[in-house]
Write a protein that holds these residues in place. Sequence first.
Motif, PDB file in Angstrom:
ATOM      1  N   VAL A   5       3.163 -26.235  22.820  1.00 59.23           N
ATOM      2  CA  VAL A   5       2.292 -26.610  23.637  1.00 59.23           C
ATOM      3  C   VAL A   5       2.715 -28.234  24.267  1.00 59.23           C
ATOM      4  O   VAL A   5       2.881 -29.230  23.840  1.00 59.23           O
ATOM      5  CB  VAL A   5       0.936 -26.661  23.142  1.00 59.23           C
ATOM      6  N   GLU A   6       2.778 -28.060  25.596  1.00 52.70           N
ATOM      7  CA  GLU A   6       3.414 -29.175  26.502  1.00 52.70           C
ATOM      8  C   GLU A   6       1.883 -29.818  27.252  1.00 52.70           C
ATOM      9  O   GLU A   6       1.018 -29.344  27.262  1.00 52.70           O
ATOM     10  CB  GLU A   6       4.080 -28.965  27.719  1.00 52.70           C
ATOM     11  N   SER A   7       2.209 -31.299  27.301  1.00 53.94           N
ATOM     12  CA  SER A   7       1.127 -32.231  27.839  1.00 53.94           C
ATOM     13  C   SER A   7       1.612 -33.204  28.419  1.00 53.94           C
ATOM     14  O   SER A   7       2.742 -33.697  28.313  1.00 53.94           O
ATOM     15  CB  SER A   7       0.179 -32.433  26.856  1.00 53.94           C
ATOM     16  N   ILE A  20       6.060 -36.664  29.204  1.00 54.09           N
ATOM     17  CA  ILE A  20       5.478 -35.623  28.987  1.00 54.09           C
ATOM     18  C   ILE A  20       5.883 -35.357  27.457  1.00 54.09           C
ATOM     19  O   ILE A  20       6.945 -35.675  27.110  1.00 54.09           O
ATOM     20  CB  ILE A  20       5.972 -34.493  29.785  1.00 54.09           C
ATOM     21  N   CYS A  22       5.736 -32.272  24.007  1.00 55.75           N
ATOM     22  CA  CYS A  22       5.896 -30.912  23.105  1.00 55.75           C
ATOM     23  C   CYS A  22       5.432 -30.868  22.052  1.00 55.75           C
ATOM     24  O   CYS A  22       6.342 -31.430  21.288  1.00 55.75           O
ATOM     25  CB  CYS A  22       6.975 -30.249  23.962  1.00 55.75           C
ATOM     26  N   THR A 118       3.813 -27.567  31.957  1.00 60.13           N
ATOM     27  CA  THR A 118       3.086 -28.706  32.370  1.00 60.13           C
ATOM     28  C   THR A 118       3.426 -29.036  33.652  1.00 60.13           C
ATOM     29  O   THR A 118       4.693 -29.194  34.047  1.00 60.13           O
ATOM     30  CB  THR A 118       2.875 -29.972  31.306  1.00 60.13           C
TER      31      THR A 118
END
Length: 124
Positions: A5-7, A20, A22, A118
């Motif tokens: 899950v990237e953010s 960013i 992950c 993202t």
Amino acid sequence: QVQLVESGGGLVQAGGSLRISCTFSGGPFSSYAMGWFRQAPGKEREFVAFIGWSGFGDYYQDYADSVKGRFTIYRDNAKNTVYLEMNRLKPEDTDVYHCAGGVRRGGEYEYDYWGQGTQVTVSS
């Protein structure tokens, strides 16, 4: 089941910085090499950065020429997270950034798991 899950994506002005992340779950994160790729709609996926175990007691990194000297990839195995620190951003860095987890097979790294991406947008 492994999930990535990237953010941390967003809008930034040219010349600015963004980090960013992950987060890796469902498997042994430290056993995987990790990569960052970017892809805009209708374009081919482009390699950005890689971090893998060197076999000599540390990790090594590799970068696309277009980001070398501006981007840094690093990982925190205690947090199951890989990061991409992006500095001196340019409008051409605008893209959807995906992380991927892979293992070495037959001398090549194969990426088995991918995140959903993202969005990073750099305004001029």
